[in-house]
Design a protein around this motif. Structure first.
Motif, PDB file in Angstrom:
ATOM      1  N   UNK A   1      55.127  37.963  19.728  1.00 54.48           N
ATOM      2  CA  UNK A   1      53.815  38.539  19.489  1.00 54.48           C
ATOM      3  C   UNK A   1      52.956  37.777  18.504  1.00 54.48           C
ATOM      4  N   UNK A   2      53.469  36.672  17.970  1.00 54.53           N
ATOM      5  CA  UNK A   2      52.706  35.878  17.001  1.00 54.53           C
ATOM      6  C   UNK A   2      51.717  34.983  17.743  1.00 54.53           C
ATOM      7  N   UNK A   3      50.503  34.878  17.214  1.00 53.84           N
ATOM      8  CA  UNK A   3      49.496  33.984  17.777  1.00 53.84           C
ATOM      9  C   UNK A   3      49.826  32.554  17.368  1.00 53.84           C
TER      10      UNK A   3
END
Length: 338
Positions: free
Chosen positions: A326-328
């Motif tokens: 879920x990290x950009x």
């Protein structure tokens, strides 16, 4: 002047390997597999950092990468390597600019005023005396557990590349680079203490190091195949776009070489580890994770100490590493507190 921390060489030719064949990937060790951590720029010339190092917690099943700027003297290296080996199963080290500094004999009883490559090779001898793996030693495999429980080998490659003043704007010529930095009252101590002997210039030494390292990595990847996962660990950032020095932008000329810009793709890197900038961060390029994991001078992490943090809070987990789900990955993770 403040010390805040060949024209641009052409692209490296990645020649076909010519060295003797390497052995096959070794069998996986018994489970559970250990973790691999990294930290750089512990600067043991500072008493506060030497005291902090003594708080390093034992992790006997794990490994540690020291990515340069341990210190300037044999004494600093001895302190670092002895403590690291006391706490970790395996220790890797690659030099930073500070290890290459030439000191007066009275400042360094052993090694004295060695210059350039001789100083580097002397540091290699100190590391090997403690069983520490250096850029001059065979690359080692580190094993982790994969997503499906399988054993996954990663090739750990400590590298030494130096810099060639090519991290500069296009309008600044090589011969004007240092003067350009001086215009903003910026000049690295390297200009006085890091000698390139026996090479005529630092950029000439960098050229030799880059070509030699590229050839070795090319031969290694060719041998093990494109499926081999590699961890590249060196002091200087491999890419100019990862050098974000907002307060001292012209210090960039001492921060790496454009010749390594694509190494993360050429050599199947899973993770690239560096230090030098004293600005801790995590980035991604081409889905490859880049970790800047420096500690820095005592004043640079005093705020962390005031919050009760110590050196163990600054060990960056490289393998297996967080999932980052879920990290950009287009953004930078700034690691102010470790």
């Amino acid at each position: 002047m403040a010390d805040p921390l060949v024209a641009q060489a052409g692209a490296v030719e990645f020649d076909e390997p010519s060295a003797p064949p390497k052995p096959p990937i070794p069998d996986a060790p018994p489970r559970p597999f250990g973790k691999l951590y990294a930290i750089g720029d512990i600067h043991l010339s500072f008493k506060g950092n030497r005291e902090a190092l003594q708080e390093l917690a034992p992790k006997p099943n794990d490994g540690l990468i020291l990515v340069g700027d341990v210190g300037e003297s044999s004494e600093h290296l001895t302190i670092a390597f002895s403590k690291a080996k006391e706490c970790f199963q395996t220790v890797f080290w690659t030099p930073g600019n500070h290890e290459l500094y030439s000191l007066r004999a009275e400042e360094q009883a052993e090694g004295g005023s060695l210059k350039g490559e001789e100083k580097y090779l002397h540091s290699i001898e100190v590391a090997r005396a403690f069983g520490v793996i250096t850029p001059e030693d065979p690359y080692q495999f580190w094993w982790c557990e994969g997503k499906n429980g399988e054993a996954v080998p990663y090739l750990i490659a400590p590298i030494f590349t130096l810099y060639d003043y090519s991290f500069r704007p296009d309008h600044v010529k090589l011969e004007d680079a240092v003067a350009w930095a001086r215009e903003e009252n910026i000049e690295a101590t390297d200009e006085y203490m890091l000698h390139p002997d026996p090479y005529p210039t630092r950029e000439a030494w960098c050229e030799v190091l880059v070509n030699r390292t590229a050839a070795r990595l090319t031969e290694t990847v060719a041998h093990y195949g494109l499926g081999v996962k590699v961890v590249l660990a060196g002091h200087w950032p491999l890419r100019q776009d990862l050098v974000n020095l907002r307060l001292i932008p012209r210090f960039s000329i001492w921060c790496g070489t454009k010749q390594t810009e694509d190494w993360h793709r050429h050599f199947n890197a899973e993770v690239v580890v560096s230090g030098h900038l004293h600005i801790r961060r995590t980035d991604w390029r081409d889905d490859v994770r880049f970790e800047e994991c420096s500690l820095g001078y005592p004043r640079q992490w005093k705020e962390c100490q005031d919050k009760g943090m110590g050196i163990n809070d600054f060990l960056r987990e490289i393998l297996p590493g967080p999932t980052y789900e879920g990290v950009d990955k287009a953004a930078t993770i700034w690691r102010r507190f470790g």
